[in-house]
Design an enzyme around this catalytic site. Structure first.
Site, mmCIF file in Angstrom:
data_model
loop_
_atom_site.group_PDB
_atom_site.id
_atom_site.type_symbol
_atom_site.label_atom_id
_atom_site.label_comp_id
_atom_site.label_asym_id
_atom_site.label_seq_id
_atom_site.Cartn_x
_atom_site.Cartn_y
_atom_site.Cartn_z
ATOM 1 N N SER A 139 0.869 -1.181 0.000
ATOM 2 C CA SER A 139 0.000 0.000 0.000
ATOM 3 C C SER A 139 0.903 1.228 0.000
ATOM 4 O O SER A 139 2.072 1.142 0.406
ATOM 5 C CB SER A 139 -0.837 0.008 1.282
ATOM 6 O OG SER A 139 -1.431 1.263 1.498
ATOM 7 N N TYR A 152 -1.632 -0.694 10.179
ATOM 8 C CA TYR A 152 -1.700 -0.900 8.723
ATOM 9 C C TYR A 152 -0.343 -0.580 8.077
ATOM 10 O O TYR A 152 0.210 -1.394 7.332
ATOM 11 C CB TYR A 152 -2.812 -0.030 8.137
ATOM 12 C CG TYR A 152 -3.125 -0.369 6.697
ATOM 13 C CD1 TYR A 152 -3.648 -1.613 6.355
ATOM 14 C CD2 TYR A 152 -2.873 0.545 5.677
ATOM 15 C CE1 TYR A 152 -3.905 -1.944 5.036
ATOM 16 C CE2 TYR A 152 -3.133 0.226 4.358
ATOM 17 C CZ TYR A 152 -3.664 -1.015 4.042
ATOM 18 O OH TYR A 152 -3.907 -1.343 2.726
HETATM 19 N N1 LIG Z 1 -8.725 -0.667 -1.408
HETATM 20 C C1 LIG Z 1 -7.703 0.169 -1.219
HETATM 21 O O1 LIG Z 1 -7.848 1.393 -1.290
HETATM 22 C C2 LIG Z 1 -6.323 -0.385 -0.981
HETATM 23 C C3 LIG Z 1 -5.241 0.511 -0.978
HETATM 24 C C4 LIG Z 1 -3.965 0.019 -0.751
HETATM 25 C C5 LIG Z 1 -3.769 -1.341 -0.520
HETATM 26 N N2 LIG Z 1 -4.833 -2.187 -0.523
HETATM 27 C C6 LIG Z 1 -4.575 -3.615 -0.247
HETATM 28 O O2 LIG Z 1 -5.119 -4.389 -1.301
HETATM 29 C C7 LIG Z 1 -5.603 -5.635 -0.789
HETATM 30 C C8 LIG Z 1 -7.062 -5.794 -1.172
HETATM 31 O O3 LIG Z 1 -7.774 -4.681 -0.679
HETATM 32 P P1 LIG Z 1 -9.360 -4.570 -0.839
HETATM 33 O O4 LIG Z 1 -9.710 -3.158 -0.570
HETATM 34 O O5 LIG Z 1 -9.816 -5.222 -2.078
HETATM 35 O O6 LIG Z 1 -9.798 -5.449 0.454
HETATM 36 P P2 LIG Z 1 -11.195 -6.052 0.909
HETATM 37 O O7 LIG Z 1 -12.326 -5.543 0.098
HETATM 38 O O8 LIG Z 1 -11.253 -5.894 2.390
HETATM 39 O O9 LIG Z 1 -11.000 -7.603 0.578
HETATM 40 C C9 LIG Z 1 -10.031 -8.330 1.252
HETATM 41 C C10 LIG Z 1 -10.433 -9.781 1.213
HETATM 42 O O10 LIG Z 1 -9.488 -10.545 1.972
HETATM 43 C C11 LIG Z 1 -10.185 -11.595 2.632
HETATM 44 N N3 LIG Z 1 -9.393 -11.933 3.819
HETATM 45 C C12 LIG Z 1 -9.143 -11.140 4.895
HETATM 46 N N4 LIG Z 1 -8.398 -11.805 5.776
HETATM 47 C C13 LIG Z 1 -8.165 -13.047 5.261
HETATM 48 C C14 LIG Z 1 -7.463 -14.173 5.706
HETATM 49 N N5 LIG Z 1 -6.858 -14.189 6.892
HETATM 50 N N6 LIG Z 1 -7.412 -15.268 4.904
HETATM 51 C C15 LIG Z 1 -8.032 -15.272 3.693
HETATM 52 N N7 LIG Z 1 -8.722 -14.223 3.223
HETATM 53 C C16 LIG Z 1 -8.794 -13.120 3.999
HETATM 54 C C17 LIG Z 1 -11.553 -11.021 2.975
HETATM 55 O O11 LIG Z 1 -12.579 -12.003 2.914
HETATM 56 P P3 LIG Z 1 -13.067 -12.804 4.240
HETATM 57 O O12 LIG Z 1 -13.434 -11.766 5.250
HETATM 58 O O13 LIG Z 1 -14.204 -13.620 3.740
HETATM 59 O O14 LIG Z 1 -11.902 -13.639 4.662
HETATM 60 C C18 LIG Z 1 -11.800 -10.030 1.818
HETATM 61 O O15 LIG Z 1 -12.567 -10.610 0.828
HETATM 62 C C19 LIG Z 1 -5.375 -5.586 0.720
HETATM 63 O O16 LIG Z 1 -4.158 -6.231 1.031
HETATM 64 C C20 LIG Z 1 -5.264 -4.108 1.012
HETATM 65 O O17 LIG Z 1 -4.516 -3.818 2.163
HETATM 66 C C21 LIG Z 1 -6.100 -1.740 -0.732
#
Ligand SMILES: NC(=O)c1ccc[n+]([C@@H]2O[C@H](COP(=O)([O-])OP(=O)(O)OC[C@H]3O[C@@H](n4cnc5c(N)ncnc54)[C@H](OP(=O)(O)O)[C@@H]3O)[C@@H](O)[C@H]2O)c1
Length: 267
Positions: A139, A152
């Site tokens: 991130s 984070y």
């Molecule tokens: N969206 C942003 O703005 C942004 C910015 C920078 C970085 N990121 C990074 O990009 C990645 C995806 O982000 P996102 O926004 O798409 O996240 P999200 O919508 O929260 O989706 C994350 C997914 O990970 C699954 N998960 C969480 N813990 C888990 C575990 N222990 N084992 C297996 N699955 C797990 C969750 O499903 P369950 O709850 O069903 O397990 C959820 O479906 C993350 O690493 C995040 O930190 C996102």
């Protein structure tokens, strides 16, 4: 390039992970869908299968090493090999260190750090055979420690060090290692964030910061793997922050100090 490649994307039932899996599948890859929630994995597999994609769903927690071995075994049993692992599963959390319960840090380090390390350890022997690769989703918060985002930022920066170690350990094996730094990306409506007391709450739609379209972030991820680049940023802001921090770390922290209220008040 991705036709018949076997790609595991952790945390791929919504948001960045799901869309990444979908775009790889559209390019002919065989994708493995994962999250901790069986109903979401089943729904995603059904959706992908209906579109004619070759997909496997495996429910479980990637911060559990035994589960990661099971994820690898099921992948190899179904597809016979592994080409790429994308460590995407991650939790978000916000709150000052003084307000945050210790178990929030335990959860964050378990999922964001061990949840990237353990799948990597489980899958590397297979990935070495195909000379594929592993991509870590960090991130912009992994570039510099943001106030009110210590859990984070700390975890997202930790996986960058992990990737740097691995990159050089695996040179002779010709395994690709990369780190992707998404900026603020439009969220899935179901995305959750941990509060300082450890409650998981649905994240409200961000209207106080400019967010990147989901497909822009995901296309950067796909192009990065295609080009086997070590670092890639979803926006120029990430690249600019990285450059500024490398050249002027003290000035970067001073700029953050000036903007701390704005960052700490973000939704
Ligand atoms: N969206 C942003 O703005 C942004 C910015 C920078 C970085 N990121 C990074 O990009 C990645 C995806 O982000 P996102 O926004 O798409 O996240 P999200 O919508 O929260 O989706 C994350 C997914 O990970 C699954 N998960 C969480 N813990 C888990 C575990 N222990 N084992 C297996 N699955 C797990 C969750 O499903 P369950 O709850 O069903 O397990 C959820 O479906 C993350 O690493 C995040 O930190 C996102």
């Amino acid at each position: 390039m991705f036709k018949d490649k076997v790609i595991i994307i952790t945390g791929s039932v919504q948001g960045i992970g799901k869309r990444t899996a979908e775009l790889f599948a559209e390019r002919g890859a065989k994708v493995v869908i994962n999250s901790r929630t069986a109903a979401k994995v089943e729904a995603t597999v059904a959706e992908f299968t209906a579109k004619g994609h070759d997909v496997l769903g495996v429910t479980g927690d990637v911060s559990d090493f035994e589960f990661c071995l099971e994820l690898k075994n099921q992948t190899v049993a179904k597809f016979g090999k592994v080409d790429y692992l994308i460590n995407n599963a991650g939790l978000a959390a916000k709150g000052k260190i003084t307000d945050t319960q210790a178990n929030v840090y335990e959860k964050m380090y378990a999922v964001n750090v061990l949840g990237s390390l353990f799948p990597t350890m489980a899958f590397l022997p297979e990935i070495k055979k195909t000379k594929g690769g592993v991509l870590f989703i960090s991130s912009m918060a992994g570039i510099i420690g943001l106030p009110s985002y210590s859990a984070y930022s700390g975890t997202k920066r930790s996986i960058v060090s992990l990737a740097e170690s691995l990159k050089n350990e695996l040179v002779d094996d010709e395994v690709y290692i990369g780190v992707n730094y998404p900026g603020f990306t439009e969220n899935d409506a179901k995305k959750e964030i941990l509060s300082p007391s450890g409650e998981s709450k649905v994240m409200i739609k961000r209207d106080d910061v400019k967010v990147e379209p989901l497909d822009k972030t995901v296309n950067k991820i796909i192009r990065q793997i295609e080009k086997r680049k070590f670092r890639s940023y979803s926006s120029y802001k990430g690249r600019a922050l990285q450059t500024m921090y490398r050249l002027f770390p003290t000035l970067s922290l001073a700029v953050l100090k000036k903007n701390r209220r704005k960052i700490m008040d973000m939704q």
